[in-house]
Design an enzyme around this catalytic site. Structure first.
Site, PDB file in Angstrom:
ATOM      1  N   SER A   6     -41.495 -59.134  51.651  1.00 25.95           N
ATOM      2  CA  SER A   6     -40.878 -60.300  52.285  1.00 25.95           C
ATOM      3  C   SER A   6     -39.364 -60.172  52.198  1.00 25.95           C
ATOM      4  CB  SER A   6     -41.332 -61.574  51.576  1.00 25.95           C
ATOM      5  OG  SER A   6     -40.502 -62.633  52.002  1.00 25.95           O
ATOM      6  N   HIS A  31     -42.561 -58.592  56.179  1.00 22.76           N
ATOM      7  CA  HIS A  31     -42.942 -60.002  56.238  1.00 22.76           C
ATOM      8  C   HIS A  31     -41.674 -60.836  56.405  1.00 22.76           C
ATOM      9  CE1 HIS A  31     -45.650 -63.416  55.250  1.00 22.76           C
ATOM     10  NE2 HIS A  31     -44.604 -63.915  54.615  1.00 22.76           N
ATOM     11  N   ASP A  33     -40.135 -64.562  56.848  1.00 26.33           N
ATOM     12  CA  ASP A  33     -40.420 -65.980  56.615  1.00 26.33           C
ATOM     13  C   ASP A  33     -39.487 -66.872  57.406  1.00 26.33           C
ATOM     14  OD1 ASP A  33     -42.538 -66.021  54.561  1.00 26.33           O
ATOM     15  OD2 ASP A  33     -41.068 -64.945  53.349  1.00 26.33           O
ATOM     16  N   MET A  35     -38.444 -70.762  58.070  1.00 30.98           N
ATOM     17  CA  MET A  35     -38.552 -72.110  57.490  1.00 30.98           C
ATOM     18  C   MET A  35     -37.628 -73.062  58.233  1.00 30.98           C
ATOM     19  SD  MET A  35     -38.391 -71.087  53.498  1.00 30.98           S
ATOM     20  CE  MET A  35     -39.336 -69.713  52.851  1.00 30.98           C
ATOM     21  N   HIS A  64     -44.121 -65.175  59.521  1.00 30.44           N
ATOM     22  CA  HIS A  64     -44.792 -66.310  58.872  1.00 30.44           C
ATOM     23  C   HIS A  64     -44.012 -67.577  59.192  1.00 30.44           C
ATOM     24  CE1 HIS A  64     -45.964 -68.191  54.692  1.00 30.44           C
ATOM     25  NE2 HIS A  64     -46.495 -68.854  55.697  1.00 30.44           N
ATOM     26  N   MET A  66     -43.252 -71.222  58.778  1.00 28.32           N
ATOM     27  CA  MET A  66     -43.414 -72.423  57.947  1.00 28.32           C
ATOM     28  C   MET A  66     -42.594 -73.516  58.618  1.00 28.32           C
ATOM     29  SD  MET A  66     -43.156 -70.491  54.312  1.00 28.32           S
ATOM     30  CE  MET A  66     -42.429 -69.059  55.087  1.00 28.32           C
ATOM     31  N   MET A 137     -51.879 -68.795  50.863  1.00 26.17           N
ATOM     32  CA  MET A 137     -50.642 -68.963  50.093  1.00 26.17           C
ATOM     33  C   MET A 137     -50.992 -69.094  48.612  1.00 26.17           C
ATOM     34  SD  MET A 137     -48.115 -68.705  52.098  1.00 26.17           S
ATOM     35  CE  MET A 137     -46.861 -69.045  50.849  1.00 26.17           C
ATOM     36  N   PHE A 143     -40.132 -71.189  48.929  1.00 32.35           N
ATOM     37  CA  PHE A 143     -39.178 -70.420  48.125  1.00 32.35           C
ATOM     38  C   PHE A 143     -39.828 -69.161  47.557  1.00 32.35           C
ATOM     39  CE2 PHE A 143     -37.946 -74.830  48.046  1.00 32.35           C
ATOM     40  CZ  PHE A 143     -36.578 -74.771  48.316  1.00 32.35           C
ATOM     41  N   GLY A 144     -39.006 -68.111  47.429  1.00 32.12           N
ATOM     42  CA  GLY A 144     -39.456 -66.922  46.719  1.00 32.12           C
ATOM     43  C   GLY A 144     -39.359 -67.163  45.218  1.00 32.12           C
ATOM     44  N   GLY A 145     -39.937 -66.254  44.446  1.00 29.69           N
ATOM     45  CA  GLY A 145     -39.759 -66.261  42.999  1.00 29.69           C
ATOM     46  C   GLY A 145     -40.568 -67.294  42.237  1.00 29.69           C
ATOM     47  N   ASP A 175     -49.807 -64.361  49.779  1.00 30.46           N
ATOM     48  CA  ASP A 175     -48.342 -64.477  49.781  1.00 30.46           C
ATOM     49  C   ASP A 175     -47.899 -65.435  48.684  1.00 30.46           C
ATOM     50  OD1 ASP A 175     -45.656 -64.734  50.451  1.00 30.46           O
ATOM     51  OD2 ASP A 175     -46.019 -65.687  52.391  1.00 30.46           O
ATOM     52  N   GLY A 176     -47.092 -64.912  47.739  1.00 31.49           N
ATOM     53  CA  GLY A 176     -46.485 -65.772  46.721  1.00 31.49           C
ATOM     54  C   GLY A 176     -46.788 -65.312  45.313  1.00 31.49           C
ATOM     55  N   GLY A 177     -45.745 -64.953  44.572  1.00 29.23           N
ATOM     56  CA  GLY A 177     -45.917 -64.570  43.167  1.00 29.23           C
ATOM     57  C   GLY A 177     -46.640 -63.252  42.972  1.00 29.23           C
ATOM     58  N   SER A 198     -39.725 -61.143  45.727  1.00 26.35           N
ATOM     59  CA  SER A 198     -38.833 -60.848  44.599  1.00 26.35           C
ATOM     60  C   SER A 198     -39.267 -59.603  43.835  1.00 26.35           C
ATOM     61  CB  SER A 198     -38.693 -62.055  43.671  1.00 26.35           C
ATOM     62  OG  SER A 198     -39.813 -62.857  43.689  1.00 26.35           O
TER      63      SER A 198
END
Ligand code: DX5
Ligand code: ZN
Length: 214
Positions: A6, A31, A33, A35, A64, A66, A137, A143-145, A175-177, A198
Site C-alpha cells: 500500500s 495497492h 488507497d 479516502m 481501494h 474508501m 479489512m 489509517f496505516g499502521g 488489508d490492515g496490520g 507500513s
C-alpha cells in the site's frame, strides 16, 4: 500469494526511488488507497498521483475506494489507470451494488467489494458471482499502521468456504496490520492477496515483500 504493497505508507519525500524499489521487489500489485475525509476520517490521493505512478510503475493498479460516492470515483480512477476498483459494501445501498460492479466491468476493469472489520462475511453472499475480488479489512479503514484485528483469519476462512460452495473464483484480499506473522495467519486461512503498507515501507522493501511470500 499476491503481494500488494500500500503506497499510503511510502515516504513521500522519496517517492520515485521507493516506487522503483517496489517495481524490483517481487510485488505484483500496487495497492492505492483513496479516502474522501467522509467515509473515513482521513484524506489521501486523487487521480493525478495515480496517473504519475502509472508512468513509473508497471505493477497492477489495485484501487481501494474508501469514499461515500464510489459511483462517481470509480470512473475517475478508471480514467486514471486503475485495473481493479474495490468499493465498500457499507458505502452504498444494496440495490446499487450490482449496477456499480457492472459499470466497472463494462469499462474493462475488475471489480472488488470490501467489508469493514465489524461487517459479517454473510452480507457478501448475494454478490459472490458479481465480483472478481472480496476485500476483508483487518483494521478500521482510514489509517496505516494500526493493529491487526484477530477476527480476520476466521472471516477469510468463512468467505473462502462460501466462494467454494458457490463455485466462485473470486480472489480474497486482506488489508490492515499485515506483517510476516499476521500475513502467515491469513495465508493459512487461504487468502490470495496480502496488502501491507507500513510493514513494507518502514523496512527494506524487497526484504519485507520476500518475507510475506514465505
Ligand atoms: C487502511 C488502508 C490500508 C493501509 C494499510 O485504511 O486501506 O491499505 O495502507 O496499512 P498497514 O499495512 O500499515 O496497516
Ligand atoms: Zn487499503
Amino acid at each position: 500469494m499476491i503481494i500488494a504493497p500500500s503506497v499510503l505508507s511510502l515516504d513521500y519525500c522519496d517517492t520515485k526511488k521507493q516506487i522503483e524499489e517496489l517495481n524490483a521487489s517481487g510485488a505484483q500489485w500496487m495497492h492505492y488507497d483513496v479516502m474522501d475525509g467522509n467515509f473515513v476520517p482521513n484524506l489521501s490521493f486523487g487521480p493525478d498521483i495515480l496517473k504519475a505512478f502509472c508512468r513509473i510503475s508497471p505493477l497492477y493498479k489495485d484501487v481501494h475506494l474508501m469514499v461515500n460516492d464510489p459511483n462517481t470515483y470509480a470512473d475517475v480512477f478508471i480514467d486514471a489507470g486503475a485495473q481493479l476498483i474495490t468499493f465498500h459494501y457499507e458505502a452504498v445501498s444494496e440495490d446499487a451494488i450490482r449496477p456499480l460492479a457492472k459499470k466497472i466491468h463494462d469499462r474493462g476493469v475488475k471489480a472488488g467489494l470490501s467489508i469493514k472489520p465489524d461487517t459479517p462475511v454473510e452480507v457478501l453472499e448475494p454478490y459472490v458471482n458479481d465480483f472478481d475480488l472480496f476485500l476483508i479489512m483487518s483494521v478500521e479503514p482510514g489509517f496505516g499502521g494500526q493493529k491487526f484485528r484477530e477476527n480476520a483469519p476466521e472471516k477469510i476462512r468463512a468467505l473462502k468456504s462460501l466462494l467454494n460452495t458457490k463455485q466462485s473464483h473470486a480472489l480474497v484480499e486482506v488489508d490492515g496490520g499485515i506483517n510476516a506473522q499476521t500475513g502467515k495467519l491469513c495465508a493459512d486461512a487461504g487468502v490470495d492477496v496480502l496488502v501491507a503498507g507500513s510493514y513494507v515501507f518502514k523496512n527494506t522493501i524487497r526484504e519485507a515483500v520476500k518475507s510475506l511470500c514465505e
